[in-house]
Design an enzyme around this catalytic site. Structure first.
Site, PDB file in Angstrom:
ATOM      1  N   HIS A   1       0.690  -1.075   0.055  1.00  0.00           N
ATOM      2  CA  HIS A   1      -0.093  -0.067   0.284  1.00  0.00           C
ATOM      3  C   HIS A   1       0.807   1.268   0.105  1.00  0.00           C
ATOM      4  O   HIS A   1       0.389   2.134  -0.493  1.00  0.00           O
ATOM      5  CB  HIS A   1      -0.943   0.167   1.410  1.00  0.00           C
ATOM      6  CG  HIS A   1      -1.972  -0.995   1.232  1.00  0.00           C
ATOM      7  ND1 HIS A   1      -1.855  -2.317   1.404  1.00  0.00           N
ATOM      8  CD2 HIS A   1      -3.423  -0.679   0.774  1.00  0.00           C
ATOM      9  CE1 HIS A   1      -3.044  -2.836   1.297  1.00  0.00           C
ATOM     10  NE2 HIS A   1      -3.925  -2.054   1.099  1.00  0.00           N
TER      11      HIS A   1
ATOM     12  N   ASP B   1      -4.655  -5.637  -7.890  1.00  0.00           N
ATOM     13  CA  ASP B   1      -4.962  -4.696  -6.760  1.00  0.00           C
ATOM     14  C   ASP B   1      -4.868  -3.245  -7.071  1.00  0.00           C
ATOM     15  O   ASP B   1      -4.889  -2.756  -8.324  1.00  0.00           O
ATOM     16  CB  ASP B   1      -3.722  -5.148  -5.862  1.00  0.00           C
ATOM     17  CG  ASP B   1      -4.145  -4.820  -4.452  1.00  0.00           C
ATOM     18  OD1 ASP B   1      -5.281  -4.192  -3.854  1.00  0.00           O
ATOM     19  OD2 ASP B   1      -3.493  -5.612  -3.309  1.00  0.00           O
TER      20      ASP B   1
END
Length: 338
Positions: A181, A251
Protein backbone atom coordinates in the site's frame (compact mmCIF):
# COMPACT_ATOMS: atom_id res chain seq x y z
CA UNK A 1 -22.89 -2.05 -23.34
CA UNK A 2 -20.25 -4.50 -22.11
CA UNK A 3 -18.26 -4.22 -18.88
CA UNK A 4 -15.08 -2.18 -19.21
CA UNK A 5 -11.66 -2.79 -17.61
CA UNK A 6 -11.85 -0.26 -14.74
CA UNK A 7 -13.34 -0.73 -11.28
CA UNK A 8 -13.36 2.65 -9.56
CA UNK A 9 -14.02 4.04 -6.10
CA UNK A 10 -16.62 6.64 -5.13
CA UNK A 11 -16.32 9.58 -2.78
CA UNK A 12 -19.33 9.20 -0.51
CA UNK A 13 -22.66 7.61 0.37
CA UNK A 14 -24.47 8.69 -2.80
CA UNK A 15 -23.44 9.34 -6.39
CA UNK A 16 -22.10 12.72 -7.44
CA UNK A 17 -22.93 14.03 -10.92
CA UNK A 18 -19.35 13.56 -12.08
CA UNK A 19 -19.41 9.97 -10.86
CA UNK A 20 -22.55 9.25 -12.84
CA UNK A 21 -20.70 10.44 -15.94
CA UNK A 22 -17.74 8.18 -15.17
CA UNK A 23 -19.93 5.14 -14.60
CA UNK A 24 -21.64 5.67 -17.94
CA UNK A 25 -18.30 5.25 -19.74
CA UNK A 26 -17.81 1.93 -21.56
CA UNK A 27 -14.34 1.80 -19.95
CA UNK A 28 -15.85 1.26 -16.50
CA UNK A 29 -16.86 -2.23 -15.45
CA UNK A 30 -17.61 -1.78 -11.79
CA UNK A 31 -17.39 0.06 -8.49
CA UNK A 32 -15.50 -0.87 -5.33
CA UNK A 33 -17.06 0.34 -2.09
CA UNK A 34 -15.37 1.30 1.19
CA UNK A 35 -16.39 2.37 4.69
CA UNK A 36 -16.69 5.93 3.36
CA UNK A 37 -19.54 4.72 1.15
CA UNK A 38 -21.51 3.13 4.00
CA UNK A 39 -23.73 4.71 6.65
CA UNK A 40 -26.40 2.02 6.97
CA UNK A 41 -28.06 -0.85 5.22
CA UNK A 42 -30.86 1.09 3.51
CA UNK A 43 -28.45 3.79 2.34
CA UNK A 44 -26.22 1.07 0.90
CA UNK A 45 -29.13 -0.53 -0.93
CA UNK A 46 -30.03 2.84 -2.47
CA UNK A 47 -26.44 3.46 -3.53
CA UNK A 48 -26.13 0.03 -5.15
CA UNK A 49 -29.45 0.57 -6.93
CA UNK A 50 -28.19 3.95 -8.20
CA UNK A 51 -25.02 2.35 -9.52
CA UNK A 52 -26.77 -0.55 -11.19
CA UNK A 53 -29.46 1.64 -12.79
CA UNK A 54 -26.89 3.55 -14.85
CA UNK A 55 -26.02 0.76 -17.27
CA UNK A 56 -27.38 -2.38 -18.87
CA UNK A 57 -26.02 -4.88 -18.12
CA UNK A 58 -25.42 -3.43 -14.66
CA UNK A 59 -21.96 -2.59 -13.39
CA UNK A 60 -20.29 -4.95 -10.95
CA UNK A 61 -20.23 -3.84 -7.30
CA UNK A 62 -17.42 -5.13 -5.10
CA UNK A 63 -16.12 -4.69 -1.56
CA UNK A 64 -13.45 -6.05 0.79
CA UNK A 65 -15.56 -7.75 3.45
CA UNK A 66 -13.02 -10.34 4.58
CA UNK A 67 -13.65 -10.02 8.30
CA UNK A 68 -11.39 -8.96 11.14
CA UNK A 69 -9.63 -5.66 10.40
CA UNK A 70 -10.75 -5.68 6.75
CA UNK A 71 -14.52 -5.32 6.82
CA UNK A 72 -15.96 -2.22 5.17
CA UNK A 73 -19.61 -2.52 6.20
CA UNK A 74 -20.54 -2.49 9.88
CA UNK A 75 -23.86 -3.11 11.60
CA UNK A 76 -26.34 -4.51 10.73
CA UNK A 77 -23.93 -6.71 8.74
CA UNK A 78 -22.57 -9.58 10.79
CA UNK A 79 -19.21 -8.90 12.41
CA UNK A 80 -16.84 -11.50 10.98
CA UNK A 81 -13.72 -12.92 12.64
CA UNK A 82 -10.31 -12.68 10.96
CA UNK A 83 -9.35 -15.59 8.74
CA UNK A 84 -6.71 -16.74 11.22
CA UNK A 85 -9.49 -17.72 13.66
CA UNK A 86 -10.53 -20.51 11.30
CA UNK A 87 -6.96 -21.73 10.99
CA UNK A 88 -6.58 -21.86 14.76
CA UNK A 89 -9.83 -23.78 15.03
CA UNK A 90 -8.52 -26.20 12.41
CA UNK A 91 -5.52 -26.99 14.60
CA UNK A 92 -7.91 -28.25 17.30
CA UNK A 93 -10.98 -29.43 15.37
CA UNK A 94 -10.33 -29.80 11.62
CA UNK A 95 -13.79 -30.93 10.57
CA UNK A 96 -15.47 -28.24 12.69
CA UNK A 97 -13.19 -25.62 11.18
CA UNK A 98 -14.04 -26.66 7.63
CA UNK A 99 -17.78 -26.57 8.35
CA UNK A 100 -17.54 -23.24 10.16
CA UNK A 101 -15.44 -21.69 7.38
CA UNK A 102 -18.02 -22.61 4.76
CA UNK A 103 -20.93 -21.45 6.90
CA UNK A 104 -19.43 -18.06 7.76
CA UNK A 105 -18.38 -17.52 4.13
CA UNK A 106 -21.97 -18.20 3.11
CA UNK A 107 -23.21 -15.73 5.73
CA UNK A 108 -20.88 -12.98 4.54
CA UNK A 109 -21.85 -13.48 0.90
CA UNK A 110 -25.57 -13.92 1.55
CA UNK A 111 -25.75 -10.61 3.40
CA UNK A 112 -23.90 -8.81 0.62
CA UNK A 113 -26.03 -10.36 -2.09
CA UNK A 114 -29.16 -9.31 -0.18
CA UNK A 115 -28.19 -5.66 -0.78
CA UNK A 116 -27.03 -6.21 -4.36
CA UNK A 117 -23.24 -6.40 -3.90
CA UNK A 118 -21.74 -8.84 -6.42
CA UNK A 119 -18.28 -9.51 -5.01
CA UNK A 120 -16.37 -9.66 -1.77
CA UNK A 121 -12.67 -9.92 -2.62
CA UNK A 122 -11.96 -13.06 -0.60
CA UNK A 123 -10.40 -15.39 0.38
CA UNK A 124 -6.87 -14.28 1.16
CA UNK A 125 -4.78 -17.35 0.39
CA UNK A 126 -1.39 -15.90 1.33
CA UNK A 127 0.29 -18.26 3.79
CA UNK A 128 0.69 -17.12 7.39
CA UNK A 129 4.49 -16.86 7.20
CA UNK A 130 4.90 -14.26 9.92
CA UNK A 131 6.81 -11.99 7.51
CA UNK A 132 4.13 -9.68 6.06
CA UNK A 133 2.40 -7.59 8.72
CA UNK A 134 -0.10 -6.31 6.16
CA UNK A 135 -1.33 -9.90 5.83
CA UNK A 136 -1.03 -11.03 9.46
CA UNK A 137 -4.30 -12.45 10.74
CA UNK A 138 -5.88 -12.08 7.31
CA UNK A 139 -4.14 -15.37 6.44
CA UNK A 140 -5.88 -18.64 7.19
CA UNK A 141 -2.86 -20.69 8.23
CA UNK A 142 0.86 -21.27 7.70
CA UNK A 143 0.31 -24.63 6.01
CA UNK A 144 -0.49 -24.62 2.30
CA UNK A 145 -2.56 -27.77 2.83
CA UNK A 146 -4.74 -26.16 5.51
CA UNK A 147 -5.07 -22.91 3.52
CA UNK A 148 -6.15 -24.94 0.50
CA UNK A 149 -8.74 -26.92 2.46
CA UNK A 150 -10.23 -23.85 4.11
CA UNK A 151 -10.11 -21.73 0.95
CA UNK A 152 -12.04 -24.43 -0.89
CA UNK A 153 -14.64 -24.19 1.87
CA UNK A 154 -14.82 -20.41 1.43
CA UNK A 155 -15.29 -20.97 -2.29
CA UNK A 156 -18.15 -23.38 -1.61
CA UNK A 157 -19.83 -21.09 0.90
CA UNK A 158 -19.70 -18.09 -1.41
CA UNK A 159 -21.00 -20.18 -4.31
CA UNK A 160 -23.94 -21.40 -2.22
CA UNK A 161 -24.85 -17.75 -1.56
CA UNK A 162 -24.63 -16.77 -5.25
CA UNK A 163 -21.18 -15.16 -5.24
CA UNK A 164 -17.89 -16.16 -6.85
CA UNK A 165 -14.67 -16.27 -4.84
CA UNK A 166 -11.70 -14.01 -5.55
CA UNK A 167 -8.43 -15.54 -4.36
CA UNK A 168 -5.70 -13.05 -3.48
CA UNK A 169 -2.93 -11.80 -3.61
CA UNK A 170 -1.43 -13.77 -6.50
CA UNK A 171 1.22 -15.11 -6.49
CA UNK A 172 1.65 -14.23 -2.80
CA UNK A 173 2.27 -11.32 -0.45
CA UNK A 174 3.42 -13.64 2.33
CA UNK A 175 7.17 -13.20 1.82
CA UNK A 176 7.35 -9.40 1.47
CA UNK A 177 7.98 -7.40 4.65
CA UNK A 178 6.95 -4.07 3.16
CA UNK A 179 3.28 -3.20 2.75
CA UNK A 180 2.58 -2.66 -0.95
CA UNK A 181 0.00 0.00 0.00
CA UNK A 182 2.76 2.44 0.93
CA UNK A 183 6.09 1.01 -0.27
CA UNK A 184 7.67 -1.23 -2.86
CA UNK A 185 7.14 -4.81 -1.69
CA UNK A 186 9.88 -7.29 -2.62
CA UNK A 187 10.11 -11.05 -2.15
CA UNK A 188 13.57 -12.45 -2.99
CA UNK A 189 12.57 -16.12 -3.21
CA UNK A 190 13.02 -18.10 -6.40
CA UNK A 191 10.33 -20.11 -8.16
CA UNK A 192 11.04 -23.33 -6.29
CA UNK A 193 10.70 -21.56 -2.95
CA UNK A 194 7.27 -20.25 -4.01
CA UNK A 195 5.80 -23.68 -4.78
CA UNK A 196 3.92 -23.96 -1.48
CA UNK A 197 2.43 -20.47 -1.91
CA UNK A 198 0.97 -21.47 -5.27
CA UNK A 199 -0.70 -24.67 -4.03
CA UNK A 200 -3.96 -22.97 -2.92
CA UNK A 201 -4.29 -21.38 -6.36
CA UNK A 202 -3.83 -24.74 -8.06
CA UNK A 203 -6.50 -26.32 -5.88
CA UNK A 204 -8.98 -23.48 -6.33
CA UNK A 205 -8.41 -23.32 -10.09
CA UNK A 206 -9.07 -27.05 -10.32
CA UNK A 207 -12.32 -26.40 -8.41
CA UNK A 208 -13.45 -23.82 -11.00
CA UNK A 209 -12.24 -20.52 -9.51
CA UNK A 210 -13.67 -17.53 -11.43
CA UNK A 211 -11.59 -14.63 -10.09
CA UNK A 212 -8.03 -13.93 -8.91
CA UNK A 213 -6.61 -10.65 -7.61
CA UNK A 214 -2.96 -10.03 -8.50
CA UNK A 215 -0.80 -8.18 -5.99
CA UNK A 216 1.97 -5.62 -6.45
CA UNK A 217 4.83 -7.67 -5.00
CA UNK A 218 8.11 -7.79 -6.99
CA UNK A 219 9.97 -11.10 -7.26
CA UNK A 220 13.35 -9.93 -8.65
CA UNK A 221 14.71 -13.47 -9.01
CA UNK A 222 11.94 -14.09 -11.56
CA UNK A 223 10.79 -10.77 -13.06
CA UNK A 224 11.67 -7.12 -12.41
CA UNK A 225 8.04 -5.97 -12.44
CA UNK A 226 5.36 -6.28 -9.75
CA UNK A 227 3.13 -9.27 -10.50
CA UNK A 228 0.21 -6.94 -11.30
CA UNK A 229 2.22 -5.44 -14.17
CA UNK A 230 3.97 -8.60 -15.31
CA UNK A 231 3.05 -10.60 -18.44
CA UNK A 232 5.35 -13.34 -17.09
CA UNK A 233 3.28 -13.77 -13.96
CA UNK A 234 -0.15 -13.26 -15.53
CA UNK A 235 0.18 -14.86 -18.95
CA UNK A 236 3.08 -17.30 -18.61
CA UNK A 237 2.48 -18.51 -15.07
CA UNK A 238 -1.19 -17.92 -14.24
CA UNK A 239 -2.75 -18.49 -17.66
CA UNK A 240 -0.10 -20.89 -18.96
CA UNK A 241 1.43 -22.94 -16.16
CA UNK A 242 -1.64 -22.93 -13.86
CA UNK A 243 -4.14 -23.07 -16.75
CA UNK A 244 -6.37 -20.44 -15.24
CA UNK A 245 -9.22 -19.22 -17.46
CA UNK A 246 -11.10 -16.86 -15.12
CA UNK A 247 -10.95 -13.11 -14.57
CA UNK A 248 -7.71 -11.44 -13.46
CA UNK A 249 -8.15 -8.37 -11.28
CA UNK A 250 -5.35 -6.05 -10.22
CA UNK A 251 -4.96 -4.71 -6.71
CA UNK A 252 -5.45 -0.95 -6.36
CA UNK A 253 -3.28 0.90 -8.86
CA UNK A 254 -2.95 3.83 -6.49
CA UNK A 255 -0.80 1.75 -4.15
CA UNK A 256 2.91 2.50 -3.89
CA UNK A 257 3.78 -1.04 -4.90
CA UNK A 258 2.70 -0.26 -8.48
CA UNK A 259 4.62 3.02 -8.71
CA UNK A 260 7.51 1.54 -10.70
CA UNK A 261 5.36 1.92 -13.81
CA UNK A 262 5.03 5.69 -13.43
CA UNK A 263 1.82 7.68 -13.00
CA UNK A 264 -1.66 6.25 -12.64
CA UNK A 265 -2.41 6.17 -16.37
CA UNK A 266 0.86 4.37 -17.11
CA UNK A 267 0.24 1.86 -14.31
CA UNK A 268 -3.25 1.03 -15.54
CA UNK A 269 -2.12 0.65 -19.15
CA UNK A 270 0.80 -1.56 -18.11
CA UNK A 271 -1.49 -3.77 -16.03
CA UNK A 272 -3.98 -4.17 -18.87
CA UNK A 273 -1.19 -4.94 -21.32
CA UNK A 274 0.13 -7.55 -18.90
CA UNK A 275 -3.18 -9.40 -19.00
CA UNK A 276 -5.43 -8.00 -16.27
CA UNK A 277 -9.13 -7.95 -17.16
CA UNK A 278 -10.15 -5.48 -14.44
CA UNK A 279 -7.96 -2.81 -12.82
CA UNK A 280 -8.82 -1.22 -9.49
CA UNK A 281 -8.56 2.55 -9.05
CA UNK A 282 -9.83 3.11 -5.54
CA UNK A 283 -8.86 6.55 -4.27
CA UNK A 284 -7.34 8.70 -7.03
CA UNK A 285 -10.75 10.00 -8.08
CA UNK A 286 -9.52 13.31 -9.46
CA UNK A 287 -7.47 11.39 -12.02
CA UNK A 288 -10.42 9.39 -13.37
CA UNK A 289 -11.26 11.87 -16.18
CA UNK A 290 -7.68 11.78 -17.53
CA UNK A 291 -7.64 8.00 -17.24
CA UNK A 292 -10.88 7.66 -19.22
CA UNK A 293 -9.54 10.01 -21.89
CA UNK A 294 -6.22 8.17 -22.26
CA UNK A 295 -7.87 4.73 -22.46
CA UNK A 296 -10.55 5.81 -24.92
CA UNK A 297 -11.20 3.00 -27.39
CA UNK A 298 -9.63 0.22 -25.31
CA UNK A 299 -11.52 -3.08 -25.74
CA UNK A 300 -10.78 -6.58 -24.45
CA UNK A 301 -13.59 -8.89 -25.66
CA UNK A 302 -12.27 -11.97 -23.83
CA UNK A 303 -11.93 -9.98 -20.63
CA UNK A 304 -15.47 -8.67 -20.98
CA UNK A 305 -16.80 -12.23 -21.12
CA UNK A 306 -14.80 -13.22 -18.05
CA UNK A 307 -16.11 -10.21 -16.13
CA UNK A 308 -19.72 -11.05 -16.93
CA UNK A 309 -19.25 -14.35 -15.08
CA UNK A 310 -18.53 -12.45 -11.86
CA UNK A 311 -22.05 -11.13 -11.47
CA UNK A 312 -23.88 -12.29 -8.37
CA UNK A 313 -26.82 -14.67 -8.68
CA UNK A 314 -30.38 -13.89 -7.66
CA UNK A 315 -30.79 -13.86 -3.91
CA UNK A 316 -33.37 -13.26 -1.15
CA UNK A 317 -34.03 -9.75 0.14
CA UNK A 318 -32.47 -8.62 3.41
CA UNK A 319 -35.66 -9.29 5.39
CA UNK A 320 -36.17 -12.68 3.75
CA UNK A 321 -32.60 -13.65 4.50
CA UNK A 322 -32.79 -12.61 8.15
CA UNK A 323 -36.01 -14.60 8.58
CA UNK A 324 -34.49 -17.78 7.15
CA UNK A 325 -33.37 -20.72 9.25
CA UNK A 326 -30.10 -20.80 7.26
CA UNK A 327 -29.19 -17.28 8.37
CA UNK A 328 -30.11 -17.98 11.99
CA UNK A 329 -28.07 -21.18 12.02
CA UNK A 330 -25.11 -19.39 10.45
CA UNK A 331 -25.31 -16.65 13.06
CA UNK A 332 -25.20 -19.30 15.76
CA UNK A 333 -21.98 -20.65 14.27
CA UNK A 334 -20.58 -17.12 14.07
CA UNK A 335 -21.44 -16.47 17.71
CA UNK A 336 -19.32 -19.46 18.70
CA UNK A 337 -16.43 -18.17 16.56
CA UNK A 338 -16.62 -14.70 18.10
Amino acid sequence: MSLGPLMIGLSGTSLEDREREWLASPLVGGVILFARNFSGRRQLERLVEEIQAIRSPPLLVGVDQEGGRVQRFGRPFSRLPPARAFGRLYDEHPSMAERSTQTVAWLMAAELRAVGVDLSFAPVVDLDSGVADVIGDRALHASHEVVSRLALRVNAGLRDAGMVATAKHFPTHAGARSDSHNALAVDHRDHEALCDDLVPYRRLINAGLHSIMVGHVIFPELDPLPASLSPWWIETQLRGELRYSGAVISDDMGMAGASVAGGLVERVRKSLDAGCDLVLVCNELDQIPALLAKLDGYVNPSGQLRLMRLRGADSPSWDELRASSAWQEARAVLDVMN
